[in-house]
Write a protein that holds these residues in place. Structure first.
Motif, PDB file in Angstrom:
ATOM      1  N   UNK A  77      14.730  78.340  79.798  1.00  0.00           N
ATOM      2  CA  UNK A  77      14.972  79.061  81.046  1.00  0.00           C
ATOM      3  C   UNK A  77      16.444  78.972  81.444  1.00  0.00           C
ATOM      4  N   UNK A  78      17.045  77.801  81.262  1.00  0.00           N
ATOM      5  CA  UNK A  78      18.467  77.642  81.586  1.00  0.00           C
ATOM      6  C   UNK A  78      19.331  78.494  80.656  1.00  0.00           C
ATOM      7  N   UNK A  79      18.923  78.639  79.411  1.00  0.00           N
ATOM      8  CA  UNK A  79      19.646  79.517  78.493  1.00  0.00           C
ATOM      9  C   UNK A  79      19.531  80.965  78.946  1.00  0.00           C
ATOM     10  N   UNK A  80      18.327  81.352  79.356  1.00  0.00           N
ATOM     11  CA  UNK A  80      18.109  82.722  79.807  1.00  0.00           C
ATOM     12  C   UNK A  80      18.931  83.042  81.050  1.00  0.00           C
ATOM     13  N   UNK A  81      19.157  82.026  81.876  1.00  0.00           N
ATOM     14  CA  UNK A  81      19.935  82.214  83.100  1.00  0.00           C
ATOM     15  C   UNK A  81      21.441  82.132  82.852  1.00  0.00           C
ATOM     16  N   UNK A  82      21.811  81.803  81.639  1.00  0.00           N
ATOM     17  CA  UNK A  82      23.224  81.712  81.314  1.00  0.00           C
ATOM     18  C   UNK A  82      23.864  80.395  81.698  1.00  0.00           C
ATOM     19  N   UNK A  83      23.048  79.379  82.013  1.00  0.00           N
ATOM     20  CA  UNK A  83      23.586  78.072  82.404  1.00  0.00           C
ATOM     21  C   UNK A  83      23.757  77.135  81.213  1.00  0.00           C
ATOM     22  N   UNK A  84      23.180  77.499  80.092  1.00  0.00           N
ATOM     23  CA  UNK A  84      23.408  76.832  78.812  1.00  0.00           C
ATOM     24  C   UNK A  84      23.628  77.937  77.784  1.00  0.00           C
ATOM     25  N   UNK A  85      24.432  77.643  76.765  1.00  0.00           N
ATOM     26  CA  UNK A  85      24.658  78.672  75.750  1.00  0.00           C
ATOM     27  C   UNK A  85      23.373  78.904  74.969  1.00  0.00           C
ATOM     28  N   UNK A  86      23.229  80.112  74.449  1.00  0.00           N
ATOM     29  CA  UNK A  86      22.027  80.470  73.718  1.00  0.00           C
ATOM     30  C   UNK A  86      21.920  79.666  72.424  1.00  0.00           C
ATOM     31  N   UNK A  87      20.706  79.300  72.090  1.00  0.00           N
ATOM     32  CA  UNK A  87      20.448  78.534  70.885  1.00  0.00           C
ATOM     33  C   UNK A  87      18.983  78.171  70.821  1.00  0.00           C
ATOM     34  N   UNK A  88      18.652  77.256  69.957  1.00  0.00           N
ATOM     35  CA  UNK A  88      17.271  76.795  69.805  1.00  0.00           C
ATOM     36  C   UNK A  88      16.977  75.746  70.883  1.00  0.00           C
ATOM     37  N   UNK A  89      16.098  76.046  71.841  1.00  0.00           N
ATOM     38  CA  UNK A  89      15.824  75.095  72.931  1.00  0.00           C
ATOM     39  C   UNK A  89      15.337  73.730  72.442  1.00  0.00           C
ATOM     40  N   UNK A  90      14.461  73.730  71.454  1.00  0.00           N
ATOM     41  CA  UNK A  90      13.949  72.447  70.962  1.00  0.00           C
ATOM     42  C   UNK A  90      15.055  71.638  70.292  1.00  0.00           C
ATOM     43  N   UNK A  91      15.933  72.304  69.570  1.00  0.00           N
ATOM     44  CA  UNK A  91      17.054  71.597  68.950  1.00  0.00           C
ATOM     45  C   UNK A  91      17.948  70.980  70.014  1.00  0.00           C
ATOM     46  N   UNK A  92      18.156  71.707  71.110  1.00  0.00           N
ATOM     47  CA  UNK A  92      18.964  71.175  72.204  1.00  0.00           C
ATOM     48  C   UNK A  92      18.317  69.932  72.803  1.00  0.00           C
ATOM     49  N   UNK A  93      17.008  69.976  72.985  1.00  0.00           N
ATOM     50  CA  UNK A  93      16.284  68.812  73.521  1.00  0.00           C
ATOM     51  C   UNK A  93      16.397  67.635  72.565  1.00  0.00           C
ATOM     52  N   UNK A  94      16.277  67.899  71.279  1.00  0.00           N
ATOM     53  CA  UNK A  94      16.409  66.830  70.283  1.00  0.00           C
ATOM     54  C   UNK A  94      17.800  66.212  70.338  1.00  0.00           C
ATOM     55  N   UNK A  95      18.809  67.054  70.546  1.00  0.00           N
ATOM     56  CA  UNK A  95      20.174  66.539  70.664  1.00  0.00           C
ATOM     57  C   UNK A  95      20.280  65.593  71.858  1.00  0.00           C
ATOM     58  N   UNK A  96      19.774  66.026  73.005  1.00  0.00           N
ATOM     59  CA  UNK A  96      19.890  65.199  74.208  1.00  0.00           C
ATOM     60  C   UNK A  96      19.091  63.904  74.059  1.00  0.00           C
ATOM     61  N   UNK A  97      17.889  64.005  73.545  1.00  0.00           N
ATOM     62  CA  UNK A  97      17.062  62.817  73.342  1.00  0.00           C
ATOM     63  C   UNK A  97      17.749  61.837  72.392  1.00  0.00           C
ATOM     64  N   UNK A  98      18.332  62.357  71.322  1.00  0.00           N
ATOM     65  CA  UNK A  98      19.033  61.499  70.375  1.00  0.00           C
ATOM     66  C   UNK A  98      20.235  60.810  70.990  1.00  0.00           C
TER      67      UNK A  98
END
Length: 210
Positions: free
Chosen positions: A147-168
């Motif tokens: 949703x944040x990507x859709x709103x333009x508050x995060x750059x477009x990409x794979x949402x799950x990959x982004x979550x994995x990055x943050x969790x890591x």
């Protein structure tokens, strides 16, 4: 409303079930999955193995119940509010602090060690653990990221990959020591600072392109 005549029986059933789960959790953590038998659990609680089987038809079912019980008590991150109308760093900071506070709790560390230690011999245990905990939490977070990507508050990409990055990033410091039971892993005062670093690093990588 439960009729008064059945309430005591239902309460006794719930207490009996919990007694089996508590005994099994202690046995699994002390002796491992392979080193724990249904007979030993039944003996510790008191009663026959047949009674235990009436609650849990297999040792795997009992393990799943233990995972669910721990997640119910320590899985706040699975139900944490992730408001889409709040700034990305603010929500991630709150999410990260709750995540790491729970992951460094003794029951979750013990459960993780048990699963990793038995993963080669009993891969289904790892699947059960991951499905009931981490997969659910990351799926919720990925919906928020999308949703944040859709709103333009995060750059477009794979949402799950982004979550994995943050969790890591959140788990890259103190958590590694905590898993191994090293003294550095007990300094929980470091959690907030490490989460702050994780938020900063993540946002630098995933903030919208200028």
């Amino acid at each position: 409303m439960i009729p008064a005549s059945t309430a005591p029986a239902d309460d006794a059933t719930a207490q009996r079930r919990k007694a089996f789960i508590d005994a099994a959790r202690e046995a699994f953590f002390a002796n491992g999955y392979a080193g724990t038998t249904m007979s030993s659990i039944a003996s510790k609680v008191g009663g026959s193995k047949t009674t235990l089987w009436s609650y849990f038809p297999s040792k795997e079912d009992l393990f799943a119940a233990i995972v669910d019980d721990i997640v119910d008590h320590y899985g706040q991150v699975l139900t944490l509010d992730l408001p889409v109308d709040r700034p990305v760093p603010e929500v991630l900071r709150n999410f990260g602090n709750v995540l790491m506070t729970k992951l460094t709790s003794t029951p979750l560390l013990s459960l993780y060690r048990l699963v990793v230690g038995e993963a080669d011999r009993f891969p289904h245990l790892a699947e059960t653990f991951y499905d009931r905990g981490p997969r659910r939490g990351k799926a919720r977070a990925a919906e928020w990221v999308a949703e944040k990507m859709a709103r333009g508050e995060l750059r477009l990409g794979n949402p799950m990959r982004a979550v994995q990055h943050f969790s890591g990033l959140c788990q890259s410091g103190l958590y590694q020591f905590a898993i191994l039971g090293l003294p550095e892993g007990r300094d929980l005062d470091r959690v907030a600072a490490e989460v702050e670093d994780a938020v900063d690093t993540f946002y630098r990588a995933w903030k919208p392109d200028a």
